[in-house]
Design an enzyme around this catalytic site. Sequence first.
Site, PDB file in Angstrom:
ATOM      1  CB  SER A   1       0.026  -2.854   5.021  1.00  9.77           C
ATOM      2  OG  SER A   1       0.289  -3.282   3.698  1.00  9.77           O
ATOM      3  CB  CYS A   2      -2.429  -6.479   2.868  1.00 10.76           C
ATOM      4  SG  CYS A   2      -3.702  -7.479   2.065  1.00 10.76           S
ATOM      5  N   GLY A   3      -2.841  -8.896   5.365  1.00 11.69           N
ATOM      6  CA  GLY A   3      -2.680 -10.312   5.598  1.00 11.69           C
ATOM      7  C   GLY A   3      -3.195 -11.169   4.478  1.00 11.69           C
ATOM      8  CG  LEU A   4      -6.763 -11.084   3.426  1.00 18.88           C
ATOM      9  CD1 LEU A   4      -8.173 -10.668   3.091  1.00 18.88           C
ATOM     10  CD2 LEU A   4      -6.739 -12.496   3.957  1.00 18.88           C
ATOM     11  CB  CYS A   5      -0.760  -9.308  -0.115  1.00 21.44           C
ATOM     12  SG  CYS A   5      -1.249  -7.662   0.448  1.00 21.44           S
TER      13      CYS A   5
END
Length: 296
Positions: A133-137
């Site tokens: 859900s989050c490519g930057l985690c």
Amino acid sequence: MGRLTVHRPVVKVVLGADGTTQRRRSDTLAVEEPLEIRIAGAPLAITMRTPGHDVELAAGFLVSEGVIARGDQFRAAIHCGGPGTAPIPAGATSLLGAPTSAENTYNVLDVALAPGVALPAPDLARSFYTTSSCGLCGKASIDAVETVSSYDVATDAATIAAADLLSLPDRLLAEQAGFGKTGGLHAAALFDAATGELLVVREDVGRHNAVDKVVGWALLDDRLPLTGTVLQVSGRASFELVQKAVMAGIPILSAVSAPSSLAVELAEASGLTLAGFVRGASMNLYARADRVLTGS
């Protein structure tokens, strides 16, 4: 092609005028499994993805992170374990947290870059844990992900008629076989802005993975930069999707849902055309609206 879907038993509950009914049935679910990406045997990143097109996923990820920018910089990739793979050092562990073995789970991919291509800095290892859900985690700050692109999308002369841009979400949906079965997969498609030709479609449980697979396809086909193209995505336009488009040289990004504020700021700063809420007969243009021809 990996497994896109699995079947699981569920209890279907329906509330009706005659009361509640229950029945057991089989439901189709989108597959989600971890993929560990290694470079020359060294663990670099983990992403939760839908198996399939893993090499494209890894290639696109490396483009997004500024590790490579051309097809000739990517040499090869192999799923670790199983016949024909390199020996695994005794006691070695992976980012997935378990001892490595010769068994091929197809959830670890080792990438070889071309000779002379600089390897990622050692301090990048273990800092790229991502989720579907989050490519930057796992990133420490926005500054850590604003990688300088090898391509300048601001100078791209691509244009597209508004009617043609509005047609892309339906064209993408028509290609989403996995979504049609599960309702749980994102998709990304690449179109030629001048001709309207559909170049490639990829689905994944993660929206950023779907885009990485599209970019990876282009890299492996030696198509970067993606001058004169439109990237259509099935959901919202987040910062990381704008970044991935800029890093691949894509001048136009179209999303069915809303963009984030930071996505708009990055699009404006980069000269990328960003369209959101592209549905039916209307859309919002958040940056570089001049590329969308309205005839008025």
